[in-house]
Design a protein around this motif. Structure first.
Motif, mmCIF file in Angstrom:
data_model
loop_
_atom_site.group_PDB
_atom_site.id
_atom_site.type_symbol
_atom_site.label_atom_id
_atom_site.label_comp_id
_atom_site.label_asym_id
_atom_site.label_seq_id
_atom_site.Cartn_x
_atom_site.Cartn_y
_atom_site.Cartn_z
ATOM 1 N N THR A 118 12.661 80.978 86.376
ATOM 2 C CA THR A 118 13.190 79.627 86.634
ATOM 3 C C THR A 118 13.313 79.339 88.131
ATOM 4 O O THR A 118 12.880 78.284 88.591
ATOM 5 C CB THR A 118 14.570 79.451 85.962
ATOM 6 O OG1 THR A 118 14.421 79.683 84.565
ATOM 7 C CG2 THR A 118 15.122 78.042 86.177
ATOM 8 N N ARG A 141 2.711 70.766 79.310
ATOM 9 C CA ARG A 141 3.474 70.119 80.397
ATOM 10 C C ARG A 141 2.714 68.885 80.883
ATOM 11 O O ARG A 141 1.492 68.909 81.011
ATOM 12 C CB ARG A 141 3.638 71.075 81.574
ATOM 13 C CG ARG A 141 4.457 72.320 81.265
ATOM 14 C CD ARG A 141 5.922 72.013 81.239
ATOM 15 N NE ARG A 141 6.698 73.201 81.605
ATOM 16 C CZ ARG A 141 7.964 73.359 81.283
ATOM 17 N NH1 ARG A 141 8.606 72.432 80.590
ATOM 18 N NH2 ARG A 141 8.610 74.446 81.653
ATOM 19 N N THR A 184 16.027 79.932 94.681
ATOM 20 C CA THR A 184 14.978 78.908 94.754
ATOM 21 C C THR A 184 14.667 78.583 96.218
ATOM 22 O O THR A 184 13.498 78.501 96.613
ATOM 23 C CB THR A 184 15.435 77.620 94.017
ATOM 24 O OG1 THR A 184 15.872 77.976 92.705
ATOM 25 C CG2 THR A 184 14.315 76.604 93.914
HETATM 26 O O1 DGI Z 1 12.935 76.625 80.703
HETATM 27 P P1 DGI Z 1 11.854 75.661 81.073
HETATM 28 O O2 DGI Z 1 12.269 74.225 80.935
HETATM 29 O O3 DGI Z 1 10.564 75.925 80.381
HETATM 30 O O4 DGI Z 1 11.502 75.874 82.631
HETATM 31 P P2 DGI Z 1 12.388 76.577 83.752
HETATM 32 O O5 DGI Z 1 13.121 77.747 83.224
HETATM 33 O O6 DGI Z 1 11.436 76.852 84.901
HETATM 34 O O7 DGI Z 1 13.389 75.471 84.183
HETATM 35 C C1 DGI Z 1 12.855 74.331 84.802
HETATM 36 C C2 DGI Z 1 13.926 73.525 85.455
HETATM 37 O O8 DGI Z 1 14.679 74.322 86.332
HETATM 38 C C3 DGI Z 1 13.318 72.400 86.291
HETATM 39 O O9 DGI Z 1 13.904 71.178 85.877
HETATM 40 C C4 DGI Z 1 13.719 72.725 87.703
HETATM 41 C C5 DGI Z 1 14.953 73.568 87.463
HETATM 42 N N1 DGI Z 1 15.303 74.439 88.573
HETATM 43 C C6 DGI Z 1 14.559 75.340 89.230
HETATM 44 N N2 DGI Z 1 15.254 75.903 90.235
HETATM 45 C C7 DGI Z 1 16.483 75.346 90.185
HETATM 46 C C8 DGI Z 1 16.518 74.423 89.113
HETATM 47 N N3 DGI Z 1 17.618 73.676 88.796
HETATM 48 C C9 DGI Z 1 18.704 73.835 89.536
HETATM 49 N N4 DGI Z 1 19.776 73.126 89.256
HETATM 50 N N5 DGI Z 1 18.736 74.716 90.592
HETATM 51 C C10 DGI Z 1 17.666 75.487 90.962
HETATM 52 O O10 DGI Z 1 17.727 76.247 91.925
#
Ligand code: DGI
Ligand code: FE
Ligand code: FE
Length: 200
Positions: A118, A141, A184
């Motif tokens: 994530t 996607r 991130t």
């Molecule tokens: O579980 P999925 O939806 O398949 O995908 P994922 O686990 O990569 O989550 C995607 C979401 O996570 C996307 O909307 C961006 C968000 N994200 C990534 N890094 C961060 C984050 N959200 C927050 N709040 N903080 C982060 O650092």
């Protein structure tokens, strides 16, 4: 021994389909297939590891948020202030716990790919990058910006692809900057500097 000899994919798929809603299950199959394709494109010997990590990356996604926090507490999984505010982020850490406890996964590389799918992180392994990227580009996607370009470079340059995805993700998250995880941010700065070093 390769992962493929140890794991029964059909059995894992059947079990996962009971714990994920239909859309999430279809996404999961898309990530498994895309991870396998990326592993082939980047010369992996053991594409089964990429398949397994892709298949299980969201195995904790459909646990309700209050339960996510409860399980973390019980299992002594650390929860940061940002994760407390955005409990969905915990499905990556919890995915590691569920993959080990419920799907008998012991492979450290696979577990690490689930852990960082994530947020990403600085200095990811190629397997981690592949699952992170496959999660973003799998055929189901359609919402993210620049998908045709990102899908193309995914098969050519993993570091450049990580940089482009992290750049777009941070741009998207900028509306609520207090919710951005340190991992991130660090991942973005790491791949930005890697790309700048290569192309300068
Ligand atoms: O579980 P999925 O939806 O398949 O995908 P994922 O686990 O990569 O989550 C995607 C979401 O996570 C996307 O909307 C961006 C968000 N994200 C990534 N890094 C961060 C984050 N959200 C927050 N709040 N903080 C982060 O650092
Ligand atoms: Fe996820
Ligand atoms: Fe996902």
């Amino acid at each position: 021994m390769s992962v493929s000899e140890n794991y029964n994919f059909k059995k894992i798929e059947r079990k996962l389909s009971k714990y994920l809603d239909e859309d999430r299950y279809q996404h999961t199959l898309g990530v498994m297939m895309t991870s396998a394709c990326l592993a082939m494109a980047h010369g992996f010997e053991d594409i089964a590891k990429a398949q397994l990590a892709g298949l299980l990356h969201d195995c904790a996604k459909c646990i309700p948020n209050d339960k996510k926090l409860k399980i973390c507490k019980k299992q002594n999984i650390s929860v940061s202030a940002i994760e407390e505010e955005n409990p969905f982020l915990l499905h990556a850490k919890l995915g590691v716990y569920i993959a080990k406890a419920k799907y008998d996964v012991a492979d450290a590389d696979v577990l690490e790919a689930i852990r960082y799918h994530t947020t990403g992180r600085a200095g990811m392994s190629d397997l981690e990058k592949i699952v992170y990227i496959a999660d973003y580009i799998e055929p189901g996607r359609y919402k993210a910006a620049h998908l045709p370009y990102i899908r193309k470079i995914a098969f050519e340059n993993l570091d450049l692809c990580m940089y482009e995805i992290l750049k777009d993700t941070l741009e998207y998250l900028e509306k609520s900057p207090n919710n951005i995880d340190l991992e991130t941010k660090e991942a973005y700065l790491f791949y930005k500097s890697k790309i700048e070093t290569i192309y300068s």
